[in-house]
Write an enzyme that holds these catalytic residues in place. Structure first.
Site, PDB file in Angstrom:
ATOM      1  N   CYS A 299       2.655  -0.446  14.192  1.00 51.64           N
ATOM      2  CA  CYS A 299       3.394   0.794  14.448  1.00 51.64           C
ATOM      3  C   CYS A 299       2.490   1.824  15.119  1.00 51.64           C
ATOM      4  O   CYS A 299       1.339   1.979  14.775  1.00 51.64           O
ATOM      5  CB  CYS A 299       3.867   1.396  13.120  1.00 51.64           C
ATOM      6  SG  CYS A 299       5.246   0.531  12.431  1.00 51.64           S
TER       7      CYS A 299
ATOM      8  N   ARG B 146      11.847  -4.969  11.605  1.00 46.58           N
ATOM      9  CA  ARG B 146      10.501  -5.471  11.288  1.00 46.58           C
ATOM     10  C   ARG B 146      10.296  -5.530   9.769  1.00 46.58           C
ATOM     11  O   ARG B 146       9.580  -6.380   9.252  1.00 46.58           O
ATOM     12  CB  ARG B 146       9.428  -4.565  11.887  1.00 46.58           C
ATOM     13  CG  ARG B 146       9.275  -4.646  13.380  1.00 46.58           C
ATOM     14  CD  ARG B 146       8.008  -3.963  13.813  1.00 46.58           C
ATOM     15  NE  ARG B 146       6.873  -4.477  13.066  1.00 46.58           N
ATOM     16  CZ  ARG B 146       5.706  -3.848  12.956  1.00 46.58           C
ATOM     17  NH1 ARG B 146       5.518  -2.682  13.546  1.00 46.58           N
ATOM     18  NH2 ARG B 146       4.707  -4.377  12.267  1.00 46.58           N
TER      19      ARG B 146
ATOM     20  N   ARG C  84      -5.453   3.563  14.503  1.00 46.95           N
ATOM     21  CA  ARG C  84      -5.560   2.323  13.706  1.00 46.95           C
ATOM     22  C   ARG C  84      -6.778   1.487  14.082  1.00 46.95           C
ATOM     23  O   ARG C  84      -6.680   0.347  14.507  1.00 46.95           O
ATOM     24  CB  ARG C  84      -4.262   1.527  13.782  1.00 46.95           C
ATOM     25  CG  ARG C  84      -3.078   2.428  13.491  1.00 46.95           C
ATOM     26  CD  ARG C  84      -1.822   1.739  13.185  1.00 46.95           C
ATOM     27  NE  ARG C  84      -1.828   1.173  11.832  1.00 46.95           N
ATOM     28  CZ  ARG C  84      -0.773   0.527  11.337  1.00 46.95           C
ATOM     29  NH1 ARG C  84       0.282   0.353  12.074  1.00 46.95           N
ATOM     30  NH2 ARG C  84      -0.816   0.034  10.114  1.00 46.95           N
TER      31      ARG C  84
ATOM     32  N   ASP D 247       4.161   5.501   3.745  1.00 47.02           N
ATOM     33  CA  ASP D 247       5.303   4.794   4.336  1.00 47.02           C
ATOM     34  C   ASP D 247       6.640   5.430   3.976  1.00 47.02           C
ATOM     35  O   ASP D 247       7.649   5.092   4.586  1.00 47.02           O
ATOM     36  CB  ASP D 247       5.296   3.312   3.920  1.00 47.02           C
ATOM     37  CG  ASP D 247       4.144   2.577   4.565  1.00 47.02           C
ATOM     38  OD1 ASP D 247       3.860   1.445   4.158  1.00 47.02           O
ATOM     39  OD2 ASP D 247       3.505   3.157   5.462  1.00 47.02           O
TER      40      ASP D 247
ATOM     41  N   LYS E  29       7.566  -6.752   2.302  1.00 51.18           N
ATOM     42  CA  LYS E  29       6.942  -7.046   3.609  1.00 51.18           C
ATOM     43  C   LYS E  29       5.419  -6.995   3.459  1.00 51.18           C
ATOM     44  O   LYS E  29       4.719  -7.937   3.819  1.00 51.18           O
ATOM     45  CB  LYS E  29       7.374  -6.028   4.657  1.00 51.18           C
ATOM     46  CG  LYS E  29       6.514  -6.006   5.926  1.00 51.18           C
ATOM     47  CD  LYS E  29       6.987  -5.071   6.983  1.00 51.18           C
ATOM     48  CE  LYS E  29       6.241  -3.794   7.074  1.00 51.18           C
ATOM     49  NZ  LYS E  29       4.895  -3.809   7.636  1.00 51.18           N
ATOM     50  N   ASN E  30       4.908  -5.913   2.905  1.00 49.77           N
ATOM     51  CA  ASN E  30       3.452  -5.752   2.852  1.00 49.77           C
ATOM     52  C   ASN E  30       2.820  -6.570   1.739  1.00 49.77           C
ATOM     53  O   ASN E  30       1.597  -6.670   1.664  1.00 49.77           O
ATOM     54  CB  ASN E  30       3.081  -4.274   2.752  1.00 49.77           C
ATOM     55  CG  ASN E  30       3.454  -3.526   4.029  1.00 49.77           C
ATOM     56  OD1 ASN E  30       3.753  -4.155   5.055  1.00 49.77           O
ATOM     57  ND2 ASN E  30       3.487  -2.221   3.965  1.00 49.77           N
TER      58      ASN E  30
HETATM   59  C1  EPZ Z   1      -1.193  -1.005   5.504  1.00 51.85           C
HETATM   60  O1  EPZ Z   1      -1.645  -0.740   6.826  1.00 51.85           O
HETATM   61  C2  EPZ Z   1       0.322  -1.152   5.594  1.00 51.85           C
HETATM   62  N1  EPZ Z   1       0.658  -2.285   6.467  1.00 51.85           N
HETATM   63  C3  EPZ Z   1       0.925   0.130   6.169  1.00 51.85           C
HETATM   64  O2  EPZ Z   1       2.346  -0.030   6.174  1.00 51.85           O
HETATM   65  C4  EPZ Z   1       0.564   1.289   5.236  1.00 51.85           C
HETATM   66  O3  EPZ Z   1       1.057   2.484   5.791  1.00 51.85           O
HETATM   67  C5  EPZ Z   1      -0.966   1.371   5.105  1.00 51.85           C
HETATM   68  O4  EPZ Z   1      -1.483   0.111   4.635  1.00 51.85           O
HETATM   69  C6  EPZ Z   1      -1.398   2.463   4.135  1.00 51.85           C
HETATM   70  O5  EPZ Z   1      -0.833   2.223   2.883  1.00 51.85           O
HETATM   71  C7  EPZ Z   1       0.623  -3.537   5.955  1.00 51.85           C
HETATM   72  O6  EPZ Z   1       0.324  -3.746   4.782  1.00 51.85           O
HETATM   73  C8  EPZ Z   1       0.984  -4.648   6.884  1.00 51.85           C
HETATM   74  P1  EPZ Z   1      -5.091   1.119   6.110  1.00 51.85           P
HETATM   75  P2  EPZ Z   1      -3.232  -0.761   7.164  1.00 51.85           P
HETATM   76  O7  EPZ Z   1      -6.123   0.208   6.631  1.00 51.85           O
HETATM   77  O8  EPZ Z   1      -3.885  -1.795   6.355  1.00 51.85           O
HETATM   78  C9  EPZ Z   1      -7.835   3.920   8.793  1.00 51.85           C
HETATM   79  C10 EPZ Z   1       4.494  -0.120   7.128  1.00 51.85           C
HETATM   80  O9  EPZ Z   1       5.256   0.744   7.562  1.00 51.85           O
HETATM   81  N2  EPZ Z   1      -8.648   2.737   9.087  1.00 51.85           N
HETATM   82  O10 EPZ Z   1      -4.962   1.339   4.637  1.00 51.85           O
HETATM   83  O11 EPZ Z   1      -3.366  -0.802   8.630  1.00 51.85           O
HETATM   84  C11 EPZ Z   1      -6.422   3.837   9.380  1.00 51.85           C
HETATM   85  O12 EPZ Z   1      -6.425   4.244  10.742  1.00 51.85           O
HETATM   86  C12 EPZ Z   1       3.017  -0.073   7.458  1.00 51.85           C
HETATM   87  O13 EPZ Z   1       4.846  -1.075   6.385  1.00 51.85           O
HETATM   88  C13 EPZ Z   1      -9.846   2.902   9.797  1.00 51.85           C
HETATM   89  O14 EPZ Z   1     -10.196   4.004  10.204  1.00 51.85           O
HETATM   90  O15 EPZ Z   1      -3.649   0.680   6.646  1.00 51.85           O
HETATM   91  C14 EPZ Z   1      -5.646   4.789   8.493  1.00 51.85           C
HETATM   92  O16 EPZ Z   1      -5.835   6.108   8.954  1.00 51.85           O
HETATM   93  C15 EPZ Z   1       2.660   1.113   8.345  1.00 51.85           C
HETATM   94  N3  EPZ Z   1     -10.609   1.806  10.038  1.00 51.85           N
HETATM   95  C16 EPZ Z   1      -6.322   4.612   7.118  1.00 51.85           C
HETATM   96  O17 EPZ Z   1      -7.595   3.991   7.378  1.00 51.85           O
HETATM   97  C17 EPZ Z   1     -10.262   0.543   9.607  1.00 51.85           C
HETATM   98  O18 EPZ Z   1     -11.016  -0.409   9.848  1.00 51.85           O
HETATM   99  C18 EPZ Z   1      -5.550   3.703   6.166  1.00 51.85           C
HETATM  100  O19 EPZ Z   1      -5.249   2.524   6.862  1.00 51.85           O
HETATM  101  C19 EPZ Z   1      -9.050   0.402   8.891  1.00 51.85           C
HETATM  102  C20 EPZ Z   1      -8.257   1.507   8.637  1.00 51.85           C
END
Ligand code: EPZ
Length: 413
Positions: free
Chosen positions: A116, A396, A121, A304, A22-23
């Site tokens: 989610c 999803r 986020r 995850d 998915k990711n």
């Molecule tokens: C990706 O989400 C994945 N989703 C998530 O999988 C996964 O948990 C996550 O990466 C971490 O590995 C997809 O790939 C579609 P991040 P993403 O930006 O990109 C903070 C699943 O179940 N942050 O690495 O949204 C954020 O709040 C999903 O498949 C900011 O503060 O994750 C988090 O605390 C859930 N500002 C941390 O960084 C920003 O601009 C990591 O988030 C962006 C992120």
């Protein structure tokens, strides 16, 4: 809402093939609009988030066809159109269309991304990066309007954000000049996106390390590409084998992507054998606890799988401690597991689990994608029948969790 029902107490026993990631596919689908032509993607998971992303592409005038696990995308007729909130609010990955639209048209109008409910986020790192690349951003209440000519820039991420790294890579592929991302995410999904972009003609170096260099090119072309296996789906079932003291074999698995998971499985007493395309796990003696495990950016233990590991630890023999370091609200499954008899306490981002002799089946509420899967794993380990409500969540990201677990010998409908 639909539900999944499980009769627990039966060790998993069987072998199945793991779906595409998915990711891995979601950023690749957004990146398809960087070129004016046809892309053909194989081993695509037939999941809700993919269907929703194809709906966004069709909204933009892109022709999309999914037959079994192959998606054909023809972007010849694409238009620079706004993508409304009702399409983008269903998943976080819709944000990746902003980088792609800016690269293709120099502008993008996107409804606020959803995803989610596991934390706030924010999208500050995405926005700051685009501004550094010369883009004017207007954040409205329910949408983002962005415009400008992308220029290469040096960007240091506050957190190694997967999505921000992906968005910048997609935008930088056609930007004028060189972009360097420091403190970049190193997940396998980053390497997958880089491989796809490079096959299209992009110039990218260093993916998989903390510094990624993208030298913008004038044009990219359509390609045929195979999506990698889903490491989180594979990890879910491996932990299910431990939770039920079963023995399973998974085909179409990338061992490297499961490094941190294999460490935990072995700590709990599982025996692991790796084959060229798959992995065998014997969890018959896997009742040990893990003193301390932290979710971390790759190659650390993936957030995850935090909820799924939590379910597995509720029936280990002893005390375990799980630190969630990525999302501030990824604890919604705790209350549901407690209904089944789990002994878990939450203090800040620390989950303390005291293993119980047995969980008891009952009705529980899935609260989000990975939490739903965790409750299914708990149901497999519990005595009696467990009904997990809100099946839409798990659809999803899991192509068919009931089909997969039936293939592994579970009593599930
Ligand atoms: C990706 O989400 C994945 N989703 C998530 O999988 C996964 O948990 C996550 O990466 C971490 O590995 C997809 O790939 C579609 P991040 P993403 O930006 O990109 C903070 C699943 O179940 N942050 O690495 O949204 C954020 O709040 C999903 O498949 C900011 O503060 O994750 C988090 O605390 C859930 N500002 C941390 O960084 C920003 O601009 C990591 O988030 C962006 C992120």
């Amino acid at each position: 809402m639909k539900a999944v029902e499980v009769i627990g107490g039966y060790p998993l026993n069987g072998e199945i093939k793991i779906q595409g990631s998915k990711n891995g596919i979601l950023p690749v689908l957004a990146a398809c609009i960087l070129q004016k032509g046809v892309c053909i993607l194989h081993n695509c998971p037939d999941i809700r988030d993919v269907r929703e992303t194809l709906a966004i592409l069709r909204e933009l005038g892109v022709k999309c066809e999914m037959i079994k696990h192959t998606i054909t995308i023809d972007t010849t007729g694409i238009q620079a159109k706004a993508i409304e909130k009702e399409k983008t609010e269903k998943m976080r990955s819709s944000l990746l269309f902003l980088g792609a639209l800016l690269a293709r048209f120099g502008e993008g109008f996107l409804g606020k991304a959803g995803g989610c409910n596991i934390g706030k986020r924010p999208i500050d790192m995405h926005m700051e990066a685009f501004q550094k690349m010369g883009i004017l951003i207007e954040e409205q209440e329910n949408a983002i309007a962005a415009k400008g000519r992308l220029k290469g820039a040096d960007i240091t991420l506050r957190i190694p954000s997967v999505g921000a790294t992906e968005n910048i890579m997609i935008a930088a592929a056609l930007a004028e000049g060189v972009t360097v991302i420091y403190n970049a995410a190193r997940e396998p999904e980053i390497i997958e996106l880089a491989n796809f972009l490079k096959k299209m003609g992009a110039e990218i170096y260093g993916e998989g390390s903390a510094a990624i260099i993208i030298s913008g090119v004038k044009k990219l072309h359509g390609v045929e590409y195979n999506i990698m296996p889903d490491r989180i789906v594979a990890g879910t079932y491996l932990l299910g084998a431990v939770a039920t003291r079963g023995k399973i074999r998974l085909h179409q698995v990338n061992h490297e992507h499961l490094g941190a998971v294999k460490v935990i499985l072995k700590q709990m007493g599982a025996v692991i054998q790796e084959m060229p395309d798959g992995i065998y796990v014997n969890g018959e003696a896997a009742w040990r606890t893990v003193e301390k495990v932290k979710t971390e950016p790759y190659p650390g233990f993936p957030t995850d799988l935090q909820s799924v590991l939590l379910s597995t630890l509720t029936v280990a023999k002893g005390e375990s401690c799980l630190y969630e370091n990525i999302f501030e609200n990824r604890y919604r499954t705790v209350a549901e597991l407690r209904k089944m008899g789990a002994d878990i306490s939450v203090e800040d981002n620390i989950l303390r689990i005291r293993g119980v002799d047995a969980l008891y089946g009952c009705e529980v509420q899935g609260q989000e994608l990975r939490g739903f899967a965790a409750l299914v794993i708990a149901g497999l380990a519990a005595e009696g029948r467990t009904r997990i409500e809100n099946k839409d969540y798990v659809e999803r990201g899991y192509e068919n969790i009931v089909r997969d677990l039936l293939g592994l010998g579970a009593k599930i409908i």
